[in-house]
Design an enzyme around this catalytic site. Sequence first.
Site, mmCIF file in Angstrom:
data_model
loop_
_atom_site.group_PDB
_atom_site.id
_atom_site.type_symbol
_atom_site.label_atom_id
_atom_site.label_comp_id
_atom_site.label_asym_id
_atom_site.label_seq_id
_atom_site.Cartn_x
_atom_site.Cartn_y
_atom_site.Cartn_z
ATOM 1 N N LYS A 83 0.844 -1.197 0.000
ATOM 2 C CA LYS A 83 0.000 0.000 0.000
ATOM 3 C C LYS A 83 0.881 1.249 0.000
ATOM 4 O O LYS A 83 1.932 1.273 0.659
ATOM 5 C CB LYS A 83 -0.915 -0.030 1.240
ATOM 6 C CG LYS A 83 -1.947 1.077 1.290
ATOM 7 C CD LYS A 83 -2.922 0.863 2.456
ATOM 8 C CE LYS A 83 -3.937 1.975 2.579
ATOM 9 N NZ LYS A 83 -4.933 1.754 3.642
ATOM 10 N N SER A 114 -9.880 1.995 2.692
ATOM 11 C CA SER A 114 -8.990 2.775 1.867
ATOM 12 C C SER A 114 -7.945 1.951 1.099
ATOM 13 O O SER A 114 -7.352 2.474 0.158
ATOM 14 C CB SER A 114 -8.253 3.803 2.736
ATOM 15 O OG SER A 114 -7.373 3.180 3.644
ATOM 16 N N SER A 123 -10.033 -0.328 6.758
ATOM 17 C CA SER A 123 -9.474 -0.218 5.403
ATOM 18 C C SER A 123 -8.950 -1.506 4.819
ATOM 19 O O SER A 123 -8.563 -1.535 3.661
ATOM 20 C CB SER A 123 -8.335 0.786 5.400
ATOM 21 O OG SER A 123 -8.883 2.059 5.372
HETATM 22 N N1 GLN Z 1 -13.154 4.455 6.460
HETATM 23 C C1 GLN Z 1 -12.374 4.709 7.607
HETATM 24 C C2 GLN Z 1 -11.868 6.138 7.606
HETATM 25 O O1 GLN Z 1 -12.053 6.803 6.648
HETATM 26 C C3 GLN Z 1 -11.253 3.729 7.728
HETATM 27 C C4 GLN Z 1 -10.000 4.096 7.037
HETATM 28 C C5 GLN Z 1 -8.819 3.238 7.382
HETATM 29 O O2 GLN Z 1 -8.938 2.186 7.998
HETATM 30 N N2 GLN Z 1 -7.635 3.709 7.016
HETATM 31 O O3 GLN Z 1 -11.302 6.583 8.547
#
Ligand code: GLN
Length: 442
Positions: free
Chosen positions: A46, A120, A144
Amino acid sequence: MTGKFLSLNDAEYAVFVSQLRQANERLNAFNFIDENKKSGKIISVKDNICVKGMPATASSKILQGYTPGFNATAIQRLEDNGFSVIGKTNMDEFGFGSFGLNSEHPAKNPFNEEYVAGGSSSGSAVATALIKEHVSIAESTGGSISAPAAFCGVVGLTPTYGAISRYGLIDYASSLDKIGFIGKSADNIREVMEKTVGSDPKDTTSLSTAISNKNSHKLYVIDNLMGGIDEGIKDRFEELLVRLSTKDYKIEHVKIDYLEYSVPAYYILSMSEASTNLAKYQGFKYGFKVKDFSLNYNDFFMSARKQFGREAKRRVILGTFIRSKSIKQKYYEKALAIRHAIIARMKNFLKDGFIIMPSMPIFTPKISEVSDISPVEAYSMDMLTVPPNLCGFPHMSFPYFYERGMPLGAQIITDHFNDYSLLDFLSEWEIGFKYKFKEEIG
Ligand code: GLN
């Protein structure tokens, strides 16, 4: 435990990279693909995890041009054990999002490009669906890993908080961030996990606690969490529970107080932390540089920080507000109290069983269906993935159903440092794991 990974000779590698480039033009799985020949077992990473000599942008314009000269500890440990990084995967900017759309070129769902990949870690899930025998090193703060894994029909394992060093991870919310894995088989994920866990002097929150696999055939379903879930998802999940009961799993329905507050508590804490973590991007040190030193203080910093995307700006502003002295007690401290209450209550059940739930409350949406929803609607989609993340519990999303051409995922949670039990569960379940993306490459 050894898994099966793609390992290519020179000629095969050239063909593979060109196939990958072509697929990437359609799917936007990668922000960067390394053309240089790799020896070893191929993984992807990532774009918020540092790999020496490769750009690390976290899909943010403010980090364009930043190429770290060091490896994140997790990556170093993998390279020391025969793994090679093929490229950096697309994501929501800094990890802010659940659909992958907070990226300049959003990743698309490999099963149908009109649909979101999830976020994400959007690119990590797409790369894993796309490449044979693949594991992508991803990251979760509040879901994410589970969300994109569920939407792309692959397995996403988020380890216990602190089990894997965060050194070299571009931070979002330090008390919640976890490096984890998206893969297709229990053996592959286990091999990569075994090589990365363990304390690291460079990350004082990393822990050396041994990871166990205390298995159980008891599955708790949290009834008061099922309210906001799409009826169709509930039906499929019921069918999954029936299938599991025929495999000797005992299902027990329970209620866990305070869980309905986990999304607001998570966003209060994660935005507060994000707003301080993002303060380091001021146009001097990483990526985007402000070259005009004649600017006054406000203009100088503004010209750097306007590189942030819309969601990043929103979180800096809200997070800074939440932390302000006059209202700290009203939001931040309450959110912390809720976090602790939820940890204690969930732990109570995890002592002797798993908790199981759908991964996402909706079927995979089309890009057009979610590109305009309000931030609060988007945040509410994390209602199932936020609880284990808020508590640092290891959890895993696995595909269990295939409908309307798209896969569906369920999420299973276990107690701290019992991560390997999730993979044991998956090994049993893999007997029925047949929802592969048809056009795999490699
Ligand atoms: N959707 C969540 C957020 O926007 C999780 C994101 C993540 O785990 N990096 O914070």
